[in-house]
Design an enzyme around this catalytic site. Structure first.
Site, short mmCIF file in Angstrom:
data_model
loop_
_atom_site.label_atom_id
_atom_site.label_comp_id
_atom_site.label_asym_id
_atom_site.label_seq_id
_atom_site.Cartn_x
_atom_site.Cartn_y
_atom_site.Cartn_z
N ASP A 184 -2.24 1.24 -4.45
CA ASP A 184 -3.29 2.21 -4.72
C ASP A 184 -3.07 2.72 -6.14
O ASP A 184 -2.03 2.48 -6.76
CB ASP A 184 -3.27 3.36 -3.71
C1 BGC Z 1 -8.20 5.57 -3.78
C2 BGC Z 1 -8.50 4.11 -3.48
C3 BGC Z 1 -9.39 3.56 -4.57
C4 BGC Z 1 -8.70 3.73 -5.91
C5 BGC Z 1 -9.49 3.18 -7.08
C6 BGC Z 1 -7.69 5.76 -5.18
O1 BGC Z 1 -7.61 7.12 -5.50
O2 BGC Z 1 -7.27 6.05 -2.84
O3 BGC Z 1 -9.13 4.00 -2.23
O4 BGC Z 1 -9.66 2.21 -4.30
O5 BGC Z 1 -8.49 5.13 -6.13
O6 BGC Z 1 -10.57 3.98 -7.36
#
Ligand code: BGC
Length: 757
Positions: free
Chosen positions: A298
């Site tokens: 993530d």
């Molecule tokens: C989220 C993810 C997301 C990523 C990219 C993160 O803060 O938890 O689900 O894909 O950001 O935007």
């Protein structure tokens, strides 16, 4: 840098991009290990599409330099930082402003990875691609409420198609953490509390997307079940229980959809961060399940280079980490022998394999116009099927077309319908109806806003009954709304609860005094209908006073139309709850929201002591009757189930007939639950089917149980055990309404974890 400082840094970075006037303090451009010029090879056999993906990945890998390999193992947060004048990171010209970008290896014909969030539609974070819109689907919960895997596949196709048409080849969709807390701010993106339902729907969505040659990602692996302090939260759980619940859901999704990527979560699991968790990534995902795709982190979830050894293959959104771990530090570690070259090769091979297997190399994305009207029809269909009718006293619904005066109250429904916030937020193809900054204190305040999709319920209601007098009241003053309602034949009160990534809601109470509004209107008009636009269950202290209740979730860009269609009976409701609706916080497994009020970035933990007994299973085991149970949903017609047959042996097989005994066409969602397993009382969903029937129509249904739902996991010996003995099943309308049942003998069985390769 400690976890707290790191958290604040990532928060600052996100804020800074929102608030253009602020400058990022000391944010260095990632140090690239560089790519010394190596001549292009004469032949590129890995580009021959007739060869199997594994062979192509092996051939491409063999042609790569160490620098090229390492370049595939980390990627940018590709939000348009330059546009805001806020970052010193200059993205390569080909990068599409979005969640992520990983440069390719042009010398070898390996394309870049263009990654977009798209749980509910292709996102456009902070309007990074000015003016770019997309189809805004209803919340994931609405999709789950359809209990219709075919529709999940169609949603996946649509998301893949829009992503590809905008130039993306990786979709960060497939959010599927199980609902363990009805206040989790991200439940709306996910697929409810049951592993079979969530795993089935996620798997189908992935399949649909990847059929468009766009890699799909399931996330957040695993147990990202509360948002409060998610980056410093230790999720504690018994490992065997985790195998039987959240991990089972992921395993089912991986088996069904074979996603090219899995995104590991922000949180820790039993003291180890998910993205550096050897047990989770190496032992469970890669070893026990044989997963052959890659694990991406993530955004801002990597804390050390040695996460590569724990099973993480790629560092995403690298500017959000304390430093870029999987670039120069990784190369140094390889050169010093701290990271074996074989592990680098394994990680790269996994990425390449998914690229070849899904077809992003053979069928590169092409920017093409999108058929928004067709996709809007799908958004409407999901909303139609996902709206759940919770109460309908004396058949107040559907509303007669002869109704003369309707009071429509609250929820900004003169403009549109609410959506959920965070990285899944979509800028709808039919415009933004309203954007309300919520503000607040703390570093995340600037990220809090309510966005309303433009399908206005008031307009759709008026269109359904052109001759009726439809009057709107904002609901700001309960007395004023009640006065209007007292003159109407029927009063429809819309109430909203905004959920978003990064926050849990503190409790199940509707905000902004909306309970008082409903109570006042219901006292003035006995025909009061409540429409919930929420991302979670809410307490309903007024339930006895109102005639009908609809759960419309966040219904997406065609939501107003969908709600009107259900209210007036153009569509017969068929949604069923994908999560239990408890009466109050007091009935929830953790009555107080865990870590409510914790300082941002403080180390916190949640003991998920319910283990595998998530949602309805826990309520059942503790004799707690929810307000509305999992699987519950009313219809304007009626169904009868009969001719139940149950057979045993190695697994359970259940067959029965579904009859539409009412006057309207409609869809039933019969469910089969295990109620006793070798003498142990349980409650587990074994299967479901959505059955569309004309009045008087009948269909036979057969459900064969996945044996893993019958047994338990033995963590010490890494195997499933289904003991021999008597097993009882029931056909049911919901987890709270079991009908006929049967008991059969199962022969007993043990099995290794299911492979997903
Ligand atoms: C989220 C993810 C997301 C990523 C990219 C993160 O803060 O938890 O689900 O894909 O950001 O935007």
């Amino acid at each position: 840098m400690g976890a707290r400082a790191q958290f604040e840094r990532s928060v600052r970075l996100r804020i800074v991009l929102l608030v253009a006037s602020t400058m990022i303090p000391a944010l260095a451009a990632p140090q690239s290990v560089g790519s010394p010029s190596v001549p292009a090879p004469a032949a590129r056999p890995w580009l021959e599409s007739a060869r199997p993906a594994d062979e192509r990945a092996k051939l491409a890998l063999a042609a790569m330099t160490l620098d090229e390999k390492i370049s595939l193992l980390h990627g940018y947060w590709a939000v348009s930082t330059q546009r805001f004048g806020a970052s010193s990171v200059k993205l390569p010209a080909e990068a599409i402003p979005a969640a992520g970008y990983v440069p390719g290896v042009p010398r070898l014909g390996i394309p870049a990875l263009f990654e977009t969030d798209a749980s509910l539609g292709v996102a456009n974070p902070m309007d990074s691609r000015p003016g770019d819109v997309a189809t805004a689907l209803p919340a994931g919960l609405a999709l789950a409420a359809t209990f219709d895997p075919r529709l999940a596949y169609e949603a996946g196709v649509m998301l893949g198609d829009e992503a590809r048409s905008k130039g993306f080849n990786v979709l960060l969709g497939g959010g599927m953490d199980l609902t363990r807390d009805p206040r989790n701010g991200r439940n709306f993106e996910y697929l409810g509390e049951d592993p079979l339902l969530a795993g089935t729907m996620a798997g189908e969505e992935v399949r649909g997307t990847q059929d468009q040659h766009v890699i799909s990602t399931v996330k957040h692996f695993a147990l990202n079940a509360n948002e409060t302090n998610r980056t410093t939260l230790d999720a504690r759980i018994d490992p065997a229980a985790m195998r039987e619940s959240d991990l089972l859901a992921f395993n089912l999704a991986l088996q069904r959809g074979r996603p090219g990527a899995v995104m590991c979560a922000y949180n820790e699991i039993n003291g180890e961060y998910a993205c550096g968790n050897d047990w989770l990534l190496n032992q469970v995902l890669k070893q026990d399940w044989g997963y052959r795709g890659w694990v991406m982190s993530d955004w801002g979830a990597v804390h050390a280079t040695n996460y590569l050894l724990a099973g993480l293959d790629q560092e995403s959104g690298e500017q959000l980490d304390q430093q870029v771990w999987f670039d120069a530090p990784l190369k140094t570690a390889v050169e010093r022998g701290g990271v074996p070259r074989g592990r680098i090769d394994d990680a790269v091979r996994r990425i390449l394999r998914s690229m070849f297997a899904v077809g992003v190399v053979d069928y590169p994305p092409v920017k093409t116009p999108i058929d928004y009207p067709r996709h809007a029809a799908l958004a409407l269909q999901i909303a139609h099927q996902g709206i759940v009718l919770l109460k309908n006293e004396a058949g107040v619904l559907p509303l007669a077309s002869s109704v003369r005066r309707i009071a429509v109250i609250g929820g900004h429904v003169n403009l549109g319908v609410l959506s959920g916030g965070g990285s899944s937020q979509v800028i709808p193809s039919n415009g933004t109806a309203l954007r309300i900054p919520l503000g607040g204190t703390g570093p995340m305040a600037a990220l809090r806003f309510e966005l309303f999709d433009p399908s206005a319920p008031v307009t759709a209601i008026q269109a359904a009954v052109p001759h009726a007098r439809v009057e709107f009241d904002s609901g700001a003053y309960p007395a004023e709304a009640a006065a209007l309602a007292s003159h109407a034949d029927v009063a429809i009160v819309f109430v909203t609860q905004h959920d978003m990534e990064g926050f849990d809601v503190p409790d199940m109470q509707l905000p902004f005094g909306q309970n008082g509004l409903i109570a006042a209107v219901a006292a003035a008009n006995p025909h009061t209908i409540v429409v919930l636009e929420t991302g979670n269950p809410v307490a309903m202290p007024w339930l006895d006073k109102v005639a009908a209740v609809l759960a419309a979730w966040y219904p997406g860009q065609e939501g107003g139309q969908a709600i009107a269609d259900v209210l007036f009976g153009a569509v017969n409701p068929s949604g069923h709850l994908p999560m239990s609706f408890p009466r109050t916080d007091a009935d929830v497994v953790r009555p107080r929201l865990p870590n409510l009020g914790a300082e941002a970035g403080a180390a916190v933990s949640v003991d998920y002591s319910e283990g595998a007994e998530v949602g309805y299973r826990w309520y059942h085991a503790h004799n707690v009757t929810p307000l509305f149970p999992f699987g519950y949903g009313l219809s304007y017609t009626s169904f009868r189930y009969d001719q139940l047959r149950v057979s045993g042996g190695r697994t359970l097989k259940v067959s029965f007939e579904v009859h539409n005994t009412g006057m309207r066409a409609g869809a039933a969602v019969p469910q089969v639950y295990l109620t006793s397993a070798a003498g142990r009382p349980v409650l587990r969903l074994l299967g479901f089917q959505r059955v569309q029937l004309q009045p008087g129509g009948m269909r036979s249904v057969t459900i064969t149980a996945d044996p893993r739902l019958l047994g338990s996991f033995d963590e010490a010996h890494r195997r499933w055990i289904v003991p021999a003995g008597m097993y009882e099943v029931h056909i049911a309308r919901s987890a709270g309404e079991l009908l006929g049942g049967g008991t059969v003998r199962l022969s007993g069985y043990t099995a290794a974890p299911a492979r997903v390769d």
